[in-house]
Scaffold this motif. Sequence first.
Motif, PDB file in Angstrom:
ATOM      1  N   THR A  17       0.779  -1.088   0.255  1.00  0.00           N
ATOM      2  CA  THR A  17      -0.326   0.318   0.098  1.00  0.00           C
ATOM      3  C   THR A  17       0.847   1.164  -0.048  1.00  0.00           C
ATOM      4  O   THR A  17       1.639   1.592   0.439  1.00  0.00           O
ATOM      5  CB  THR A  17      -0.904   0.368   1.246  1.00  0.00           C
ATOM      6  N   THR A  18       0.599   2.178  -0.791  1.00  0.00           N
ATOM      7  CA  THR A  18       1.506   3.279  -0.687  1.00  0.00           C
ATOM      8  C   THR A  18       0.757   4.594  -0.960  1.00  0.00           C
ATOM      9  O   THR A  18       1.379   6.011  -0.289  1.00  0.00           O
ATOM     10  CB  THR A  18       2.453   3.779  -2.515  1.00  0.00           C
ATOM     11  N   LEU A  19      -1.181   4.663  -1.069  1.00  0.00           N
ATOM     12  CA  LEU A  19      -2.103   5.456  -0.634  1.00  0.00           C
ATOM     13  C   LEU A  19      -2.403   5.310   0.323  1.00  0.00           C
ATOM     14  O   LEU A  19      -3.062   4.501   0.779  1.00  0.00           O
ATOM     15  CB  LEU A  19      -2.220   6.468  -2.051  1.00  0.00           C
ATOM     16  N   PHE A  20      -2.691   6.881   1.306  1.00  0.00           N
ATOM     17  CA  PHE A  20      -3.172   6.817   2.616  1.00  0.00           C
ATOM     18  C   PHE A  20      -4.476   7.669   2.128  1.00  0.00           C
ATOM     19  O   PHE A  20      -3.909   8.513   2.551  1.00  0.00           O
ATOM     20  CB  PHE A  20      -2.601   6.451   3.500  1.00  0.00           C
ATOM     21  N   LEU A  21      -5.461   7.450   2.921  1.00  0.00           N
ATOM     22  CA  LEU A  21      -6.687   8.232   2.694  1.00  0.00           C
ATOM     23  C   LEU A  21      -7.554   8.158   4.697  1.00  0.00           C
ATOM     24  O   LEU A  21      -8.087   6.964   4.407  1.00  0.00           O
ATOM     25  CB  LEU A  21      -7.270   8.588   2.108  1.00  0.00           C
ATOM     26  N   LEU A  22      -6.750   9.025   5.414  1.00  0.00           N
ATOM     27  CA  LEU A  22      -7.413   8.907   6.694  1.00  0.00           C
ATOM     28  C   LEU A  22      -8.660   9.490   6.386  1.00  0.00           C
ATOM     29  O   LEU A  22      -8.755  10.430   6.769  1.00  0.00           O
ATOM     30  CB  LEU A  22      -6.450   9.172   7.582  1.00  0.00           C
ATOM     31  N   LEU A  23      -9.807   9.247   6.443  1.00  0.00           N
ATOM     32  CA  LEU A  23     -11.395   9.262   6.343  1.00  0.00           C
ATOM     33  C   LEU A  23     -11.133   9.456   8.611  1.00  0.00           C
ATOM     34  O   LEU A  23     -11.639   8.696   8.943  1.00  0.00           O
ATOM     35  CB  LEU A  23     -11.898   8.403   6.112  1.00  0.00           C
ATOM     36  N   LEU A  24     -12.265  11.029   8.344  1.00  0.00           N
ATOM     37  CA  LEU A  24     -12.212  11.693   9.579  1.00  0.00           C
ATOM     38  C   LEU A  24     -13.851  11.826   9.815  1.00  0.00           C
ATOM     39  O   LEU A  24     -13.628  13.061   9.183  1.00  0.00           O
ATOM     40  CB  LEU A  24     -11.266  13.045  10.305  1.00  0.00           C
ATOM     41  N   SER A  25     -14.714  11.731  10.389  1.00  0.00           N
ATOM     42  CA  SER A  25     -15.911  11.350  10.831  1.00  0.00           C
ATOM     43  C   SER A  25     -16.251  11.678  11.266  1.00  0.00           C
ATOM     44  O   SER A  25     -15.806  10.883  13.153  1.00  0.00           O
ATOM     45  CB  SER A  25     -16.311  10.617   9.458  1.00  0.00           C
ATOM     46  N   ASP A  26     -17.112  12.558  12.240  1.00  0.00           N
ATOM     47  CA  ASP A  26     -17.926  12.740  13.624  1.00  0.00           C
ATOM     48  C   ASP A  26     -19.024  12.357  14.148  1.00  0.00           C
ATOM     49  O   ASP A  26     -19.576  12.029  15.010  1.00  0.00           O
ATOM     50  CB  ASP A  26     -17.918  13.879  13.957  1.00  0.00           C
ATOM     51  N   SER A  27     -19.307  11.068  12.799  1.00  0.00           N
ATOM     52  CA  SER A  27     -21.415  11.022  12.406  1.00  0.00           C
ATOM     53  C   SER A  27     -20.846  10.074  11.794  1.00  0.00           C
ATOM     54  O   SER A  27     -20.375   9.566  10.778  1.00  0.00           O
ATOM     55  CB  SER A  27     -21.951  11.951  12.721  1.00  0.00           C
ATOM     56  N   GLU A  28     -22.017   8.721  11.917  1.00  0.00           N
ATOM     57  CA  GLU A  28     -22.483   7.791  11.223  1.00  0.00           C
ATOM     58  C   GLU A  28     -22.619   8.031   9.841  1.00  0.00           C
ATOM     59  O   GLU A  28     -22.003   7.097   8.671  1.00  0.00           O
ATOM     60  CB  GLU A  28     -23.484   6.606  11.429  1.00  0.00           C
ATOM     61  N   VAL A  29     -24.026   8.853   9.499  1.00  0.00           N
ATOM     62  CA  VAL A  29     -23.708   9.441   8.487  1.00  0.00           C
ATOM     63  C   VAL A  29     -22.815  10.352   7.543  1.00  0.00           C
ATOM     64  O   VAL A  29     -22.331  10.098   6.923  1.00  0.00           O
ATOM     65  CB  VAL A  29     -24.805   9.951   8.701  1.00  0.00           C
ATOM     66  N   VAL A  30     -22.488  11.224   8.129  1.00  0.00           N
ATOM     67  CA  VAL A  30     -20.667  11.803   7.414  1.00  0.00           C
ATOM     68  C   VAL A  30     -20.039  10.611   7.190  1.00  0.00           C
ATOM     69  O   VAL A  30     -19.766  10.886   5.190  1.00  0.00           O
ATOM     70  CB  VAL A  30     -20.463  13.075   8.319  1.00  0.00           C
ATOM     71  N   HIS A  31     -19.868   9.801   7.675  1.00  0.00           N
ATOM     72  CA  HIS A  31     -19.001   8.450   7.474  1.00  0.00           C
ATOM     73  C   HIS A  31     -18.981   8.410   5.957  1.00  0.00           C
ATOM     74  O   HIS A  31     -18.411   7.476   5.411  1.00  0.00           O
ATOM     75  CB  HIS A  31     -19.082   7.803   8.716  1.00  0.00           C
ATOM     76  N   LEU A  32     -20.413   7.579   6.034  1.00  0.00           N
ATOM     77  CA  LEU A  32     -20.827   6.717   5.095  1.00  0.00           C
ATOM     78  C   LEU A  32     -20.926   7.895   3.909  1.00  0.00           C
ATOM     79  O   LEU A  32     -20.720   7.061   3.081  1.00  0.00           O
ATOM     80  CB  LEU A  32     -22.727   6.270   5.366  1.00  0.00           C
ATOM     81  N   LYS A  33     -21.604   8.878   3.621  1.00  0.00           N
ATOM     82  CA  LYS A  33     -21.113  10.107   2.827  1.00  0.00           C
ATOM     83  C   LYS A  33     -20.229   9.931   2.008  1.00  0.00           C
ATOM     84  O   LYS A  33     -19.971   9.850   1.015  1.00  0.00           O
ATOM     85  CB  LYS A  33     -21.974  11.635   3.336  1.00  0.00           C
TER      86      LYS A  33
END
Length: 229
Positions: free
Chosen positions: A172-188
Amino acid sequence: MKEILTLQEVADYLQLSDKTILKMVKNGEIPCAKIANQWRFSKPMLDDWITSKMQVIPQNDLSRLVESQFDYIPLARLIDEKSIITDLKGQTTKEVIHELAEKAYINEFVADKNIFIKQLLEREQLTSTSIGQGIALPHLRKPNGNIVTEPKIVIGVSKEGIDFDSLDGEKTTLFLLLLSDSEVVHLKLLSKITRIFGIDNAISQIKQLRKPEEFVKFFNKIEQELSRR
């Protein structure tokens, strides 16, 4: 049941037709990876996705999502040049997670760095967040507004690549750390990222980026293309 499933096995597991599953794949609605021109699914990740779909979404989250017009905010606005690491030093999963989390903490996207790191590593122990083709999307299993202060994406690039337990066995060479403060935002957010990577040549293009400003420009351009579809 085994951890890696075929499209037909997922259709049987979810009690849906294979055509429905394929449509969901093409629309970026279900987590999967294309390996040797075949769609493959991680069962633990699929179970996480099913659980999130079954959860009741609090009304305040829905209201906040609508009020903030999250769907219309370009991903580039969630990516700051200052939160992009173009030369990750980490050589292991733990080291890379620490490095990405430190960048998030320095930029005040995270309130408690230690708990954030602990939960990210627990998520990786459950099953790797690598989606194949040299890309990983680290994230919390259960988004938490007490830990994450605002939706953001922290990007990290490893020039040599590391063994991140990828589905296709590639480094793996590319990492996108996803920061979400709710389940709704995370899924979107996850859905939008998946749709972007589904665009022809998008993955090969992003792997050629070297400077922070190039990443911001790329996401601006690619999302404009996505909006025309």
